[in-house]
Design a protein around this motif. Structure first.
Motif, PDB file in Angstrom:
ATOM      1  N   GLY A  53       1.271  -1.015   0.408  1.00  0.00           N
ATOM      2  CA  GLY A  53      -0.094  -0.024   0.180  1.00  0.00           C
ATOM      3  C   GLY A  53       0.682   0.949   0.229  1.00  0.00           C
ATOM      4  O   GLY A  53       1.967   1.094   0.397  1.00  0.00           O
ATOM      5  N   ASP A  54       0.148   2.413   0.289  1.00  0.00           N
ATOM      6  CA  ASP A  54       0.992   3.717   0.287  1.00  0.00           C
ATOM      7  C   ASP A  54       0.285   4.657   0.610  1.00  0.00           C
ATOM      8  O   ASP A  54      -0.820   4.400   0.756  1.00  0.00           O
ATOM      9  N   GLY A  55       0.711   5.911   0.965  1.00  0.00           N
ATOM     10  CA  GLY A  55       0.288   6.860   1.735  1.00  0.00           C
ATOM     11  C   GLY A  55       0.325   8.401   1.450  1.00  0.00           C
ATOM     12  O   GLY A  55       1.357   8.747   0.309  1.00  0.00           O
ATOM     13  N   ASN A  56       0.585   9.036   1.757  1.00  0.00           N
ATOM     14  CA  ASN A  56       1.016  10.456   0.939  1.00  0.00           C
ATOM     15  C   ASN A  56       2.783  10.607   0.890  1.00  0.00           C
ATOM     16  O   ASN A  56       2.895  11.316   0.288  1.00  0.00           O
ATOM     17  N   SER A  58       4.574   7.749   2.128  1.00  0.00           N
ATOM     18  CA  SER A  58       5.182   6.460   2.775  1.00  0.00           C
ATOM     19  C   SER A  58       5.004   5.779   1.237  1.00  0.00           C
ATOM     20  O   SER A  58       3.628   5.523   0.505  1.00  0.00           O
ATOM     21  N   VAL A  60       4.564   1.265   1.020  1.00  0.00           N
ATOM     22  CA  VAL A  60       4.929   0.186   2.313  1.00  0.00           C
ATOM     23  C   VAL A  60       5.306  -1.046   1.980  1.00  0.00           C
ATOM     24  O   VAL A  60       4.115  -1.992   0.686  1.00  0.00           O
ATOM     25  N   ALA A  73       6.033  -6.248   7.895  1.00  0.00           N
ATOM     26  CA  ALA A  73       5.701  -5.070   6.636  1.00  0.00           C
ATOM     27  C   ALA A  73       6.701  -3.959   6.834  1.00  0.00           C
ATOM     28  O   ALA A  73       7.218  -3.778   7.821  1.00  0.00           O
ATOM     29  N   LYS A  75       7.881   0.007   6.541  1.00  0.00           N
ATOM     30  CA  LYS A  75       6.830   1.875   5.976  1.00  0.00           C
ATOM     31  C   LYS A  75       8.095   1.892   5.350  1.00  0.00           C
ATOM     32  O   LYS A  75       8.882   2.617   6.465  1.00  0.00           O
ATOM     33  N   THR A 142       7.295  -2.404  10.754  1.00  0.00           N
ATOM     34  CA  THR A 142       6.140  -3.291  11.686  1.00  0.00           C
ATOM     35  C   THR A 142       5.118  -4.528  11.322  1.00  0.00           C
ATOM     36  O   THR A 142       5.593  -5.362  10.638  1.00  0.00           O
ATOM     37  N   GLN A 143       5.023  -4.937  12.456  1.00  0.00           N
ATOM     38  CA  GLN A 143       3.443  -6.409  12.016  1.00  0.00           C
ATOM     39  C   GLN A 143       3.437  -6.984  10.380  1.00  0.00           C
ATOM     40  O   GLN A 143       2.839  -5.644  10.100  1.00  0.00           O
ATOM     41  N   CYS A 145       0.850  -6.979   7.984  1.00  0.00           N
ATOM     42  CA  CYS A 145      -0.484  -7.296   7.639  1.00  0.00           C
ATOM     43  C   CYS A 145      -1.065  -7.761   6.070  1.00  0.00           C
ATOM     44  O   CYS A 145      -0.582  -7.545   5.837  1.00  0.00           O
ATOM     45  N   ASP A 226      -1.584   3.478  10.996  1.00  0.00           N
ATOM     46  CA  ASP A 226      -1.713   4.517  11.094  1.00  0.00           C
ATOM     47  C   ASP A 226      -1.813   5.686  12.149  1.00  0.00           C
ATOM     48  O   ASP A 226      -2.611   6.220  12.446  1.00  0.00           O
TER      49      ASP A 226
HETATM   50  N1  LIG Z   1       1.526  -3.066   8.673  1.00  0.00           N
HETATM   51  C1  LIG Z   1       1.098  -3.330   7.352  1.00  0.00           C
HETATM   52  N2  LIG Z   1       0.987  -4.777   7.201  1.00  0.00           N
HETATM   53  C2  LIG Z   1      -0.038  -4.849   5.885  1.00  0.00           C
HETATM   54  N3  LIG Z   1      -0.104  -3.100   4.170  1.00  0.00           N
HETATM   55  C3  LIG Z   1      -0.071  -2.261   5.822  1.00  0.00           C
HETATM   56  C4  LIG Z   1       1.062  -2.284   6.823  1.00  0.00           C
HETATM   57  N4  LIG Z   1       0.039  -0.821   7.277  1.00  0.00           N
HETATM   58  C5  LIG Z   1       0.311  -0.033   5.981  1.00  0.00           C
HETATM   59  N5  LIG Z   1      -0.280  -1.081   4.769  1.00  0.00           N
HETATM   60  C6  LIG Z   1      -0.563  -0.603   4.151  1.00  0.00           C
HETATM   61  O1  LIG Z   1       0.222   0.791   2.965  1.00  0.00           O
HETATM   62  C7  LIG Z   1      -1.523   1.420   3.771  1.00  0.00           C
HETATM   63  C8  LIG Z   1      -0.230   3.049   3.856  1.00  0.00           C
HETATM   64  O2  LIG Z   1       0.193   2.816   5.068  1.00  0.00           O
HETATM   65  P1  LIG Z   1       0.447   3.766   6.086  1.00  0.00           P
HETATM   66  O3  LIG Z   1      -1.588   4.659   6.397  1.00  0.00           O
HETATM   67  O4  LIG Z   1       1.006   3.546   7.040  1.00  0.00           O
HETATM   68  O5  LIG Z   1       0.750   5.185   5.204  1.00  0.00           O
HETATM   69  P2  LIG Z   1       0.729   6.599   5.227  1.00  0.00           P
HETATM   70  O6  LIG Z   1       1.771   7.820   4.543  1.00  0.00           O
HETATM   71  O7  LIG Z   1       0.433   6.838   6.513  1.00  0.00           O
HETATM   72  O8  LIG Z   1      -1.041   6.727   4.734  1.00  0.00           O
HETATM   73  P3  LIG Z   1      -1.498   8.597   5.398  1.00  0.00           P
HETATM   74  O9  LIG Z   1      -0.662   9.264   4.241  1.00  0.00           O
HETATM   75  O10 LIG Z   1      -3.288   7.663   4.754  1.00  0.00           O
HETATM   76  O11 LIG Z   1      -1.782   8.800   6.833  1.00  0.00           O
HETATM   77  C9  LIG Z   1      -2.112   0.887   3.757  1.00  0.00           C
HETATM   78  O12 LIG Z   1      -3.659   2.040   3.836  1.00  0.00           O
HETATM   79  C10 LIG Z   1      -2.105  -0.273   3.725  1.00  0.00           C
HETATM   80  O13 LIG Z   1      -2.743  -0.792   2.504  1.00  0.00           O
END
Ligand SMILES: Nc1ncnc2c1ncn2[C@@H]1O[C@H](COP(=O)(O)OP(=O)(O)OP(=O)(O)O)[C@@H](O)[C@H]1O
Length: 566
Positions: A53-56, A58, A60, A73, A75, A142-143, A145, A226
């Protein structure tokens, strides 16, 4: 508290010096010194190229510790993206680290007979195991998922089953909030996208007569992740930041946006209640497959939140079998934050109380009639008492003074018996308006978190009293098996992790145990190779990118607070 130079420690063997791990990811934000290839540690993790997955800020990825062959996982927070928002990753790291230590303590102290609830909140917080820094990224291990989060589950299924899923999932998340709030932590970004499912699902051994089929046991695999917006109230003072995800934010956060030009002193601070509101939004989303306050534009959504004007499906509202859910939602959607119940009090609510040890709450409050509503339609009613018949939607307005705790903070000792005694019947303000809202409801999409964090370099300081190796070793509890300490990075500055399309080994997914009194004993105990495999490690460690060494790293101070591990 004093700053430690990165280069003064980086040349030490990373895993033998107590402070090396911490200092490698810490610093002072000024005059970072160039690292050389000699300074770089070998990365102990190999990542899969495909992302989970990804976020703003990062991405993962799944990764494997090359020494222990445990899967995690990874990040990767890209430094360029957080360069002016260092506090985000700093805060997330600190919170996860502190929580991990606290959870370890609790798990070490726990015995089966002390487990009284089906869900133990601390089992459902994403666990931080390790951390390090490369030229480009700050990396949290991290753990692990599943790839699919709760958002995917809801949208794939349309909506979740009320009895089997919505109620136990809500109970589990309530248990997490009760735990976090007891630690003085507000998550501030409760939403479906941040609820994950643990990867390592083990078949639980159910006690005799213990609800084997009555609910979805995946509820025991929910993991709240998150923590990028989470904060400790004691750290932050009064919370007045306009942060969160629009669909889920509480009215008091909306008011913080609207009062942005006022002095902080004049802003109305908010607290843990924002998570309760968001949990109500999430429970609604799970039950019906769409969110309650979303409109076509953000401004309209914010207006609806401020007025507690949420979509209500006519049929679903009238169905007496949904009464318990609706009542739960109304408790969450109380505009006056002082009158919104705490997580602890909500555990007594009939919608979820079966999952908590709430004998004193009275068996009369226990539910028995919450069933799936399979036939809701998209016609909803609008609550605005002044809405006209040409309003594109109908709604029901939740009264803002649904019940009273009196002034100030909610009384956590008040039972729902007491509350119900105080409560008048729900006064719905159902307006006219005949049009279906189906067309006006915006399409579902994954949400984006808002951040309002400004850079504040002065906040980055090193606390020498925090021993990084101790903290790191404490982050490894409940591994299966626990890796030797030397298998962790402990915050070192390292080569970028090698990335492969797949692992040519059989990794062991790492996860903490399930929770619940009935699930505490697990069928498959720890087994397997408990030691590091140096040959394999060397094999994995080849081909890391030496180019990483050419530029100065961004420096971080991840020095903890006094309540971190000693
Ligand atoms: N431990 C994990 N195991 C499996 N997938 C994960 C894990 N952590 C995050 N993900 C996946 O990666 C995505 C982004 O992770 P996370 O929300 O921590 O990033 P973020 O940059 O903080 O996101 P946001 O910008 O939405 O705050 C999650 O929506 C999830 O799909």
């Amino acid at each position: 508290m004093l700053a430690t130079s990165i280069d003064s420690t980086r040349s030490q063997p990373a895993l033998s010096a107590g402070m090396s791990g911490m200092s490698a990811m810490s610093g002072h934000g000024s005059s970072p010194l160039l690292a050389t290839s000699d300074d770089l540690s070998k990365c102990k993790y190999v990542a899969k190229s495909a992302q989970l997955g990804d976020g703003n800020f990062s991405v993962v990825k799944e990764c494997i510790n090359v020494q222990t062959r445990e899967c995690y996982a990874m990040k990767l927070v890209h430094k360029n993206l957080v360069r002016d928002k260092l506090e985000l990753i700093y805060r997330e790291f600190r919170l996860l680290r502190t929580l991990s230590a606290q959870i370890r303590r609790i798990e070490n102290e726990s015995t089966a007979h002390t487990l009284v609830d089906y869900f133990q909140g601390h089992h459902h917080v994403l666990q931080l195991y390790d951390y390090f820094e490369t030229h480009d990224s700050i990396v949290l291990i991290t753990q692990l998922c599943d790839k699919d989060d709760l958002y995917e589950h809801i949208t794939t299924q349309g909506h979740l089953d009320m009895q089997r899923q919505v109620a136990p999932y809500t109970a589990c998340l309530l248990s997490v909030l009760r735990f976090l709030h007891a630690q003085g932590i507000v998550h501030r970004d409760i939403k479906a996208e941040n609820v994950l499912f643990r990867r390592n699902k083990r078949q639980p051994r159910l006690g005799a007569g213990r609800l084997p089929d009555e609910y979805d046991l995946a509820a025991h695999d929910l993991i709240l992740g998150d923590f990028g917006l989470a904060t400790r109230t004691s750290d932050s003072g009064a919370l007045t930041e306009y942060v969160g995800t629009i669909s889920y934010i509480a009215p008091e956060i909306v008011r913080c946006k609207n009062s942005v030009s006022e002095t902080p002193r004049e802003k109305e601070p908010y607290g843990a209640g924002v998570d309760i509101w968001a949990l109500g939004v999430l429970a609604y989303f799970m039950a019906f497959g769409y969110t309650p306050f979303d409109c076509e534009t953000d401004d309209e959504t914010l207006d609806c939140i401020a007025q507690c004007d949420y979509y209500v499906d006519d049929e679903a509202m009238r169905d007496p079998e949904n009464a318990s859910l609706w009542d739960f939602l109304r408790r969450c959607y109380v505009v006056d934050k002082a009158k919104r119940p705490s997580a602890a009090l909500l555990t007594q609510h009939p919608f979820v109380s079966r999952y908590f040890d709430t004998e004193e709450a009275g068996s009369a409050l226990r539910p028995g009639a919450v069933h799936r509503n399979r036939s809701f339609n998209t016609l909803r009613e609008t609550a605005s008492s002044d809405s006209d018949s040409d309003d594109s939607r109908k709604s029901i307005s939740t009264p803002m003074t649904h019940y009273s705790y009196g002034a100030g903070e909610p009384d956590h000792n008040t039972s729902f018996m007491d509350l119900d005694a105080q409560e008048n019947a729900l006064t719905k303000t159902t307006s006219h308006g005949n049009a279906s809202v189906g067309d006006s409801r915006p399409g579902l999409r994954r949400t984006i978190s808002m951040t309002a964090v400004k850079s504040s370099p002065s906040a980055y300081r090193v606390n020498k009293s925090n021993n990084a190796s101790i903290i790191a070793s404490h982050s490894t509890f409940f591994l299966d098996p626990a890796p030797p300490r030397a298998a962790l990075m402990h915050g070192t500055y390292s080569e970028a992790p090698l990335q492969l399309s797949n692992f040519n080994t059989t990794p062991k997914a790492t996860s903490r145990n399930n929770s619940s009194r009935s699930l505490f004993s697990l069928i498959n105990g720890a087994s397997g190779d408990k030691g590091a495999d140096p040959v394999r490690s060397e094999h994995w460690r080849t081909a890391n990118e030496a180019a990483d060494a050419q530029a100065a790293p961004v420096t971080f101070d991840l020095g903890g607070s006094d309540d971190d591990e000693a």
